[in-house]
Scaffold this motif. Sequence first.
Motif, PDB file in Angstrom:
ATOM      1  N   TYR A  69      -4.427  -8.058 -14.885  1.00 27.46           N
ATOM      2  CA  TYR A  69      -3.108  -8.052 -15.488  1.00 27.46           C
ATOM      3  C   TYR A  69      -2.847  -9.478 -15.963  1.00 27.46           C
ATOM      4  O   TYR A  69      -2.788 -10.409 -15.145  1.00 27.46           O
ATOM      5  CB  TYR A  69      -2.046  -7.654 -14.471  1.00 27.46           C
ATOM      6  CG  TYR A  69      -2.110  -6.213 -14.020  1.00 27.46           C
ATOM      7  CD1 TYR A  69      -1.990  -5.169 -14.941  1.00 27.46           C
ATOM      8  CD2 TYR A  69      -2.246  -5.899 -12.670  1.00 27.46           C
ATOM      9  CE1 TYR A  69      -2.028  -3.851 -14.524  1.00 27.46           C
ATOM     10  CE2 TYR A  69      -2.281  -4.571 -12.245  1.00 27.46           C
ATOM     11  CZ  TYR A  69      -2.167  -3.554 -13.183  1.00 27.46           C
ATOM     12  OH  TYR A  69      -2.200  -2.238 -12.767  1.00 27.46           O
ATOM     13  N   MET A  70      -2.697  -9.668 -17.252  1.00 29.26           N
ATOM     14  CA  MET A  70      -2.643 -11.007 -17.814  1.00 29.26           C
ATOM     15  C   MET A  70      -1.208 -11.565 -17.881  1.00 29.26           C
ATOM     16  O   MET A  70      -0.277 -10.854 -18.237  1.00 29.26           O
ATOM     17  CB  MET A  70      -3.247 -11.004 -19.217  1.00 29.26           C
ATOM     18  CG  MET A  70      -4.721 -10.615 -19.260  1.00 29.26           C
ATOM     19  SD  MET A  70      -5.777 -11.711 -18.286  1.00 29.26           S
ATOM     20  CE  MET A  70      -5.500 -13.275 -19.139  1.00 29.26           C
ATOM     21  N   ASP A  80      -5.284  -6.649 -19.445  1.00 24.77           N
ATOM     22  CA  ASP A  80      -4.040  -5.921 -19.693  1.00 24.77           C
ATOM     23  C   ASP A  80      -2.912  -6.910 -19.968  1.00 24.77           C
ATOM     24  O   ASP A  80      -2.509  -7.661 -19.090  1.00 24.77           O
ATOM     25  CB  ASP A  80      -3.714  -5.053 -18.478  1.00 24.77           C
ATOM     26  CG  ASP A  80      -2.485  -4.199 -18.667  1.00 24.77           C
ATOM     27  OD1 ASP A  80      -1.424  -4.739 -19.040  1.00 24.77           O
ATOM     28  OD2 ASP A  80      -2.562  -2.980 -18.443  1.00 24.77           O
ATOM     29  N   PHE A  81      -2.412  -6.887 -21.207  1.00 23.76           N
ATOM     30  CA  PHE A  81      -1.384  -7.836 -21.626  1.00 23.76           C
ATOM     31  C   PHE A  81       0.022  -7.262 -21.580  1.00 23.76           C
ATOM     32  O   PHE A  81       0.964  -7.873 -22.086  1.00 23.76           O
ATOM     33  CB  PHE A  81      -1.699  -8.338 -23.043  1.00 23.76           C
ATOM     34  CG  PHE A  81      -2.893  -9.241 -23.109  1.00 23.76           C
ATOM     35  CD1 PHE A  81      -2.773 -10.610 -22.901  1.00 23.76           C
ATOM     36  CD2 PHE A  81      -4.153  -8.726 -23.362  1.00 23.76           C
ATOM     37  CE1 PHE A  81      -3.879 -11.444 -22.939  1.00 23.76           C
ATOM     38  CE2 PHE A  81      -5.271  -9.554 -23.424  1.00 23.76           C
ATOM     39  CZ  PHE A  81      -5.130 -10.921 -23.210  1.00 23.76           C
ATOM     40  N   GLY A  82       0.205  -6.096 -20.981  1.00 20.34           N
ATOM     41  CA  GLY A  82       1.537  -5.523 -20.832  1.00 20.34           C
ATOM     42  C   GLY A  82       1.964  -4.690 -22.024  1.00 20.34           C
ATOM     43  O   GLY A  82       1.255  -4.562 -23.010  1.00 20.34           O
ATOM     44  N   ARG A  96       3.360  -9.466 -18.934  1.00 21.55           N
ATOM     45  CA  ARG A  96       3.475  -9.407 -17.482  1.00 21.55           C
ATOM     46  C   ARG A  96       4.442 -10.432 -16.878  1.00 21.55           C
ATOM     47  O   ARG A  96       4.067 -11.274 -16.063  1.00 21.55           O
ATOM     48  CB  ARG A  96       2.104  -9.563 -16.853  1.00 21.55           C
ATOM     49  CG  ARG A  96       1.141  -8.437 -17.217  1.00 21.55           C
ATOM     50  CD  ARG A  96       1.582  -7.129 -16.610  1.00 21.55           C
ATOM     51  NE  ARG A  96       0.792  -6.008 -17.108  1.00 21.55           N
ATOM     52  CZ  ARG A  96       1.008  -4.755 -16.732  1.00 21.55           C
ATOM     53  NH1 ARG A  96       1.994  -4.478 -15.909  1.00 21.55           N
ATOM     54  NH2 ARG A  96       0.263  -3.779 -17.215  1.00 21.55           N
ATOM     55  N   GLY A  97       5.700 -10.393 -17.301  1.00 19.77           N
ATOM     56  CA  GLY A  97       6.716 -11.236 -16.703  1.00 19.77           C
ATOM     57  C   GLY A  97       6.873 -12.597 -17.335  1.00 19.77           C
ATOM     58  O   GLY A  97       7.801 -13.334 -16.987  1.00 19.77           O
ATOM     59  N   GLN A 112      -6.808  -6.797 -10.897  1.00 18.65           N
ATOM     60  CA  GLN A 112      -6.066  -7.748 -10.084  1.00 18.65           C
ATOM     61  C   GLN A 112      -5.141  -8.539 -10.991  1.00 18.65           C
ATOM     62  O   GLN A 112      -5.179  -8.419 -12.204  1.00 18.65           O
ATOM     63  CB  GLN A 112      -7.031  -8.679  -9.347  1.00 18.65           C
ATOM     64  CG  GLN A 112      -7.918  -9.497 -10.278  1.00 18.65           C
ATOM     65  CD  GLN A 112      -8.931 -10.314  -9.516  1.00 18.65           C
ATOM     66  OE1 GLN A 112      -8.686 -11.463  -9.125  1.00 18.65           O
ATOM     67  NE2 GLN A 112     -10.122  -9.720  -9.300  1.00 18.65           N
ATOM     68  N   TRP A 113      -4.299  -9.349 -10.381  1.00 15.07           N
ATOM     69  CA  TRP A 113      -3.403 -10.200 -11.154  1.00 15.07           C
ATOM     70  C   TRP A 113      -4.095 -11.516 -11.472  1.00 15.07           C
ATOM     71  O   TRP A 113      -4.766 -12.083 -10.617  1.00 15.07           O
ATOM     72  CB  TRP A 113      -2.107 -10.459 -10.392  1.00 15.07           C
ATOM     73  CG  TRP A 113      -1.227  -9.242 -10.337  1.00 15.07           C
ATOM     74  CD1 TRP A 113      -1.290  -8.235  -9.430  1.00 15.07           C
ATOM     75  CD2 TRP A 113      -0.211  -8.907 -11.259  1.00 15.07           C
ATOM     76  NE1 TRP A 113      -0.358  -7.280  -9.724  1.00 15.07           N
ATOM     77  CE2 TRP A 113       0.336  -7.662 -10.848  1.00 15.07           C
ATOM     78  CE3 TRP A 113       0.326  -9.518 -12.388  1.00 15.07           C
ATOM     79  CZ2 TRP A 113       1.378  -7.029 -11.526  1.00 15.07           C
ATOM     80  CZ3 TRP A 113       1.357  -8.899 -13.069  1.00 15.07           C
ATOM     81  CH2 TRP A 113       1.869  -7.676 -12.643  1.00 15.07           C
TER      82      TRP A 113
END
Length: 327
Positions: A42-43, A76-78, A89-90, A325-326
Amino acid sequence: MKKFGLRHCTPKIFLWFGLISLFFPAKSIEAASPPTSSSSYYMDTIDTVTLYEMGYQKGRADFSKAGTQQSIVILDFGGQPSPTTVSLRGMPDATLDQVKNAVQAYSRGYWKGTGSDNYSTVQVIVGTNNSYTVTNEGGRNFANMIDAINAHNTANSYSDQVEVDGGNDMEPGYDDTVSTRDWVKGYDAVNSYSLYNYGSADGCYHTNTNTGTTNYSCNNGWTYNDIYYISWGASPAWPLPQIYDNSGDMAEQWQNINKYSAVSQNNQMKFGASLTQAGACQDVGCHWELDNTPSQGWTQLINELNSDSITAESTKFPILSTDIQWH
Protein backbone atom coordinates in the motif's frame (compact mmCIF):
# COMPACT_ATOMS: atom_id res chain seq x y z
CA MET A 1 -13.09 -16.99 -24.60
CA LYS A 2 -10.05 -15.57 -22.87
CA LYS A 3 -7.07 -15.20 -25.18
CA PHE A 4 -3.43 -15.17 -24.20
CA GLY A 5 -1.32 -12.41 -25.64
CA LEU A 6 -3.06 -9.40 -24.09
CA ARG A 7 0.11 -8.78 -22.16
CA HIS A 8 2.99 -7.41 -24.18
CA CYS A 9 5.74 -9.75 -23.08
CA THR A 10 9.11 -10.93 -24.27
CA PRO A 11 8.60 -14.71 -24.75
CA LYS A 12 12.18 -15.55 -23.73
CA ILE A 13 11.65 -13.85 -20.41
CA PHE A 14 7.96 -14.06 -19.50
CA LEU A 15 7.43 -17.78 -20.05
CA TRP A 16 4.59 -18.08 -17.59
CA PHE A 17 3.01 -14.73 -18.31
CA GLY A 18 0.35 -15.96 -20.68
CA LEU A 19 2.70 -18.04 -22.82
CA ILE A 20 3.80 -20.98 -20.70
CA SER A 21 0.93 -23.18 -21.87
CA LEU A 22 2.17 -22.84 -25.44
CA PHE A 23 5.60 -24.29 -24.65
CA PHE A 24 5.10 -26.74 -21.81
CA PRO A 25 2.47 -29.41 -21.19
CA ALA A 26 -0.11 -28.56 -18.54
CA LYS A 27 0.70 -30.07 -15.18
CA SER A 28 -1.43 -29.97 -12.07
CA ILE A 29 0.19 -28.46 -8.99
CA GLU A 30 -2.21 -30.06 -6.51
CA ALA A 31 0.56 -31.62 -4.45
CA ALA A 32 3.04 -28.78 -4.92
CA SER A 33 4.42 -26.69 -2.10
CA PRO A 34 3.45 -23.00 -1.94
CA PRO A 35 5.72 -20.80 -4.05
CA THR A 36 7.95 -18.15 -2.52
CA SER A 37 5.74 -15.15 -1.87
CA SER A 38 6.61 -11.65 -3.06
CA SER A 39 5.91 -8.45 -1.12
CA SER A 40 3.29 -6.00 -2.36
CA TYR A 41 2.64 -2.54 -0.94
CA TYR A 42 0.00 0.00 0.00
CA MET A 43 1.82 3.09 -1.22
CA ASP A 44 2.07 6.40 0.61
CA THR A 45 4.59 8.05 -1.70
CA ILE A 46 5.27 8.78 -5.36
CA ASP A 47 8.84 9.95 -4.67
CA THR A 48 10.93 8.66 -7.56
CA VAL A 49 14.06 8.17 -5.44
CA THR A 50 12.11 6.02 -3.00
CA LEU A 51 10.50 3.99 -5.78
CA TYR A 52 13.86 3.50 -7.54
CA GLU A 53 15.32 2.16 -4.30
CA MET A 54 12.35 -0.19 -3.81
CA GLY A 55 12.85 -1.59 -7.30
CA TYR A 56 16.60 -1.77 -6.87
CA GLN A 57 16.33 -3.73 -3.61
CA LYS A 58 13.85 -6.13 -5.21
CA GLY A 59 16.27 -6.59 -8.12
CA ARG A 60 19.20 -7.22 -5.78
CA ALA A 61 17.14 -9.76 -3.83
CA ASP A 62 16.28 -11.64 -7.03
CA PHE A 63 19.89 -11.45 -8.20
CA SER A 64 21.06 -13.06 -4.96
CA LYS A 65 18.80 -16.10 -5.38
CA ALA A 66 19.79 -19.13 -7.40
CA GLY A 67 18.01 -19.60 -10.69
CA THR A 68 15.53 -17.40 -12.53
CA GLN A 69 13.03 -15.55 -10.36
CA GLN A 70 9.49 -14.64 -11.43
CA SER A 71 7.15 -12.68 -9.20
CA ILE A 72 4.20 -10.31 -9.01
CA VAL A 73 4.37 -7.07 -7.02
CA ILE A 74 1.29 -4.91 -6.43
CA LEU A 75 1.90 -1.19 -5.87
CA ASP A 76 -1.46 0.04 -4.58
CA PHE A 77 -1.77 3.83 -4.79
CA GLY A 78 -5.31 4.09 -3.41
CA GLY A 79 -8.62 5.14 -4.93
CA GLN A 80 -9.25 7.85 -7.51
CA PRO A 81 -10.78 11.04 -6.04
CA SER A 82 -10.95 12.22 -9.66
CA PRO A 83 -10.31 10.59 -13.04
CA THR A 84 -6.76 12.01 -13.03
CA THR A 85 -5.65 11.51 -9.40
CA VAL A 86 -5.16 8.85 -6.72
CA SER A 87 -5.62 9.19 -2.96
CA LEU A 88 -2.16 7.88 -2.02
CA ARG A 89 -3.17 6.14 1.21
CA GLY A 90 -3.66 9.04 3.62
CA MET A 91 -1.12 11.37 2.04
CA PRO A 92 -1.88 14.30 -0.30
CA ASP A 93 -3.45 13.21 -3.58
CA ALA A 94 -1.11 12.46 -6.46
CA THR A 95 -1.66 12.76 -10.19
CA LEU A 96 -1.57 9.78 -12.50
CA ASP A 97 1.42 11.42 -14.17
CA GLN A 98 3.28 11.35 -10.84
CA VAL A 99 2.36 7.68 -10.41
CA LYS A 100 3.68 7.03 -13.92
CA ASN A 101 7.03 8.62 -13.08
CA ALA A 102 7.24 6.68 -9.81
CA VAL A 103 6.60 3.30 -11.44
CA GLN A 104 9.09 4.06 -14.20
CA ALA A 105 11.66 4.72 -11.46
CA TYR A 106 10.78 1.39 -9.80
CA SER A 107 11.24 -0.34 -13.15
CA ARG A 108 14.64 1.20 -13.69
CA GLY A 109 15.67 0.27 -10.16
CA TYR A 110 14.72 -3.38 -10.65
CA TRP A 111 16.51 -3.54 -13.99
CA LYS A 112 19.66 -2.07 -12.47
CA GLY A 113 19.40 -4.18 -9.33
CA THR A 114 19.38 -7.51 -11.17
CA GLY A 115 22.83 -6.71 -12.56
CA SER A 116 24.15 -9.59 -14.65
CA ASP A 117 20.96 -11.60 -14.08
CA ASN A 118 19.17 -10.89 -17.35
CA TYR A 119 16.40 -13.43 -16.94
CA SER A 120 14.68 -12.83 -13.60
CA THR A 121 11.46 -10.84 -14.03
CA VAL A 122 8.89 -8.92 -12.06
CA GLN A 123 5.34 -8.15 -13.05
CA VAL A 124 4.35 -4.87 -11.44
CA ILE A 125 0.61 -4.38 -10.89
CA VAL A 126 -0.13 -0.66 -10.54
CA GLY A 127 -3.28 -0.52 -8.47
CA THR A 128 -6.21 1.63 -7.43
CA ASN A 129 -9.62 0.63 -6.01
CA ASN A 130 -13.30 1.08 -6.78
CA SER A 131 -13.99 3.75 -4.19
CA TYR A 132 -14.13 7.56 -4.44
CA THR A 133 -14.90 8.58 -8.04
CA VAL A 134 -15.33 5.44 -10.16
CA THR A 135 -15.89 6.40 -13.80
CA ASN A 136 -15.31 5.26 -17.36
CA GLU A 137 -12.95 8.22 -17.81
CA GLY A 138 -10.96 7.14 -14.77
CA GLY A 139 -10.52 3.66 -16.24
CA ARG A 140 -9.42 5.09 -19.57
CA ASN A 141 -6.89 7.39 -17.94
CA PHE A 142 -5.52 4.52 -15.85
CA ALA A 143 -5.04 2.32 -18.93
CA ASN A 144 -3.35 5.17 -20.79
CA MET A 145 -0.96 5.57 -17.85
CA ILE A 146 -0.09 1.85 -17.94
CA ASP A 147 0.55 2.08 -21.69
CA ALA A 148 2.81 5.10 -21.18
CA ILE A 149 4.86 3.35 -18.48
CA ASN A 150 5.41 0.33 -20.70
CA ALA A 151 6.33 2.51 -23.68
CA HIS A 152 8.96 4.23 -21.54
CA ASN A 153 10.22 0.89 -20.21
CA THR A 154 10.46 -0.55 -23.72
CA ALA A 155 12.41 2.44 -24.98
CA ASN A 156 14.90 2.00 -22.13
CA SER A 157 15.08 -1.84 -22.22
CA TYR A 158 13.54 -2.14 -18.74
CA SER A 159 10.69 -4.13 -20.30
CA ASP A 160 13.14 -7.00 -20.85
CA GLN A 161 12.62 -7.79 -17.16
CA VAL A 162 9.73 -5.62 -15.99
CA GLU A 163 6.15 -5.77 -17.20
CA VAL A 164 3.63 -3.28 -15.85
CA ASP A 165 -0.08 -4.05 -15.80
CA GLY A 166 -3.11 -2.34 -14.33
CA GLY A 167 -4.78 -3.44 -11.14
CA ASN A 168 -7.85 -2.59 -9.11
CA ASP A 169 -8.92 -3.72 -5.65
CA MET A 170 -12.57 -4.07 -6.65
CA GLU A 171 -14.88 -4.95 -3.78
CA PRO A 172 -18.69 -5.08 -3.62
CA GLY A 173 -18.64 -3.04 -0.43
CA TYR A 174 -16.81 -0.13 -2.04
CA ASP A 175 -19.18 0.80 -4.87
CA ASP A 176 -22.07 -0.34 -7.03
CA THR A 177 -21.74 -2.68 -9.98
CA VAL A 178 -22.70 -0.14 -12.65
CA SER A 179 -19.88 2.28 -11.81
CA THR A 180 -17.30 -0.47 -11.33
CA ARG A 181 -18.19 -2.18 -14.60
CA ASP A 182 -18.03 1.20 -16.33
CA TRP A 183 -14.50 1.78 -15.01
CA VAL A 184 -13.44 -1.62 -16.36
CA LYS A 185 -15.07 -0.84 -19.70
CA GLY A 186 -13.12 2.42 -19.82
CA TYR A 187 -9.87 0.57 -19.16
CA ASP A 188 -10.77 -2.05 -21.76
CA ALA A 189 -11.55 0.60 -24.40
CA VAL A 190 -7.94 1.77 -24.67
CA ASN A 191 -5.79 -0.84 -22.92
CA SER A 192 -2.79 -2.69 -24.27
CA TYR A 193 -2.01 -4.46 -21.00
CA SER A 194 -3.88 -6.66 -18.57
CA LEU A 195 -6.03 -5.60 -15.65
CA TYR A 196 -5.83 -7.58 -12.40
CA ASN A 197 -8.71 -7.60 -9.95
CA TYR A 198 -7.03 -8.13 -6.60
CA GLY A 199 -10.29 -7.57 -4.75
CA SER A 200 -12.75 -9.57 -2.72
CA ALA A 201 -16.08 -11.29 -3.30
CA ASP A 202 -17.86 -9.88 -0.25
CA GLY A 203 -21.00 -11.77 0.68
CA CYS A 204 -20.89 -14.09 -2.31
CA TYR A 205 -22.53 -17.45 -1.72
CA HIS A 206 -20.01 -20.19 -0.96
CA THR A 207 -20.67 -23.89 -0.72
CA ASN A 208 -19.26 -26.96 -2.38
CA THR A 209 -22.75 -27.98 -3.50
CA ASN A 210 -22.76 -25.15 -6.06
CA THR A 211 -23.28 -26.54 -9.59
CA GLY A 212 -22.06 -23.45 -11.44
CA THR A 213 -25.44 -22.81 -13.07
CA THR A 214 -26.80 -20.19 -10.66
CA ASN A 215 -25.85 -16.51 -10.63
CA TYR A 216 -25.81 -16.16 -6.85
CA SER A 217 -25.94 -12.83 -5.06
CA CYS A 218 -23.16 -11.03 -3.20
CA ASN A 219 -23.12 -7.87 -1.07
CA ASN A 220 -24.40 -4.48 -2.23
CA GLY A 221 -26.43 -5.83 -5.15
CA TRP A 222 -23.49 -7.62 -6.78
CA THR A 223 -23.73 -11.12 -8.26
CA TYR A 224 -21.37 -13.87 -9.40
CA ASN A 225 -21.69 -12.49 -12.92
CA ASP A 226 -20.43 -9.08 -11.83
CA ILE A 227 -17.37 -10.59 -10.12
CA TYR A 228 -16.80 -12.79 -13.16
CA TYR A 229 -16.96 -9.84 -15.56
CA ILE A 230 -14.48 -7.58 -13.75
CA SER A 231 -12.11 -10.49 -13.01
CA TRP A 232 -12.17 -12.52 -16.23
CA GLY A 233 -15.08 -11.77 -18.55
CA ALA A 234 -13.75 -8.39 -19.67
CA SER A 235 -10.97 -8.94 -22.21
CA PRO A 236 -8.04 -7.55 -20.16
CA ALA A 237 -9.24 -8.93 -16.80
CA TRP A 238 -7.42 -11.49 -14.63
CA PRO A 239 -8.29 -12.63 -11.08
CA LEU A 240 -5.79 -12.15 -8.28
CA PRO A 241 -8.08 -12.85 -5.32
CA GLN A 242 -7.79 -11.84 -1.70
CA ILE A 243 -7.53 -15.01 0.40
CA TYR A 244 -7.28 -13.38 3.81
CA ASP A 245 -9.51 -15.39 6.13
CA ASN A 246 -8.40 -18.34 8.23
CA SER A 247 -11.69 -20.20 7.67
CA GLY A 248 -11.16 -20.57 3.93
CA ASP A 249 -14.46 -18.88 3.02
CA MET A 250 -12.75 -16.50 0.58
CA ALA A 251 -11.13 -19.40 -1.26
CA GLU A 252 -14.53 -21.13 -1.44
CA GLN A 253 -16.11 -17.97 -2.87
CA TRP A 254 -13.55 -17.78 -5.66
CA GLN A 255 -13.80 -21.50 -6.39
CA ASN A 256 -17.56 -21.06 -6.81
CA ILE A 257 -17.18 -17.98 -9.00
CA ASN A 258 -14.69 -19.92 -11.12
CA LYS A 259 -17.19 -22.78 -11.40
CA TYR A 260 -19.86 -20.30 -12.54
CA SER A 261 -17.33 -18.97 -15.06
CA ALA A 262 -16.58 -22.46 -16.39
CA VAL A 263 -20.14 -23.82 -16.46
CA SER A 264 -22.36 -20.81 -17.17
CA GLN A 265 -19.91 -18.79 -19.24
CA ASN A 266 -17.85 -21.64 -20.75
CA ASN A 267 -14.78 -19.64 -19.79
CA GLN A 268 -12.50 -21.29 -17.22
CA MET A 269 -10.62 -18.78 -15.07
CA LYS A 270 -6.84 -18.73 -14.73
CA PHE A 271 -5.48 -17.06 -11.62
CA GLY A 272 -2.44 -14.79 -11.55
CA ALA A 273 -1.71 -15.24 -7.85
CA SER A 274 -3.24 -15.45 -4.40
CA LEU A 275 -3.13 -12.31 -2.24
CA THR A 276 -2.74 -12.27 1.54
CA GLN A 277 -2.24 -9.41 4.02
CA ALA A 278 -0.10 -10.88 6.80
CA GLY A 279 2.41 -8.05 6.38
CA ALA A 280 -0.27 -5.36 6.63
CA CYS A 281 -1.70 -7.07 9.70
CA GLN A 282 1.71 -6.88 11.36
CA ASP A 283 2.09 -3.24 10.31
CA VAL A 284 -1.23 -1.79 11.47
CA GLY A 285 -3.25 -4.71 12.84
CA CYS A 286 -6.29 -6.47 11.39
CA HIS A 287 -9.15 -8.73 12.42
CA TRP A 288 -7.69 -11.88 13.94
CA GLU A 289 -9.51 -14.08 11.42
CA LEU A 290 -8.06 -12.28 8.39
CA ASP A 291 -4.32 -12.81 8.82
CA ASN A 292 -3.57 -15.80 6.59
CA THR A 293 0.10 -16.24 5.85
CA PRO A 294 1.03 -16.37 2.15
CA SER A 295 1.40 -20.16 2.27
CA GLN A 296 -1.95 -20.55 4.02
CA GLY A 297 -3.78 -18.36 1.51
CA TRP A 298 -2.21 -20.01 -1.51
CA THR A 299 -2.86 -23.52 -0.16
CA GLN A 300 -6.50 -22.71 0.60
CA LEU A 301 -7.05 -21.45 -2.94
CA ILE A 302 -5.32 -24.44 -4.55
CA ASN A 303 -7.17 -26.94 -2.36
CA GLU A 304 -10.55 -25.38 -3.11
CA LEU A 305 -9.90 -25.29 -6.85
CA ASN A 306 -8.80 -28.92 -6.74
CA SER A 307 -11.89 -29.94 -4.76
CA ASP A 308 -13.90 -30.10 -7.99
CA SER A 309 -12.83 -31.55 -11.33
CA ILE A 310 -14.22 -28.52 -13.17
CA THR A 311 -12.26 -25.88 -11.27
CA ALA A 312 -9.18 -28.10 -10.88
CA GLU A 313 -8.36 -27.16 -14.48
CA SER A 314 -7.25 -23.76 -13.19
CA THR A 315 -4.38 -25.31 -11.24
CA LYS A 316 -2.75 -26.56 -14.43
CA PHE A 317 -1.33 -23.06 -14.81
CA PRO A 318 1.16 -21.49 -12.37
CA ILE A 319 -0.47 -19.52 -9.55
CA LEU A 320 1.95 -17.24 -7.73
CA SER A 321 1.68 -15.74 -4.25
CA THR A 322 2.02 -12.18 -2.98
CA ASP A 323 1.48 -10.61 0.44
CA ILE A 324 0.63 -6.94 0.88
CA GLN A 325 2.06 -4.63 3.52
CA TRP A 326 2.24 -0.92 4.20
CA HIS A 327 5.14 0.96 2.72
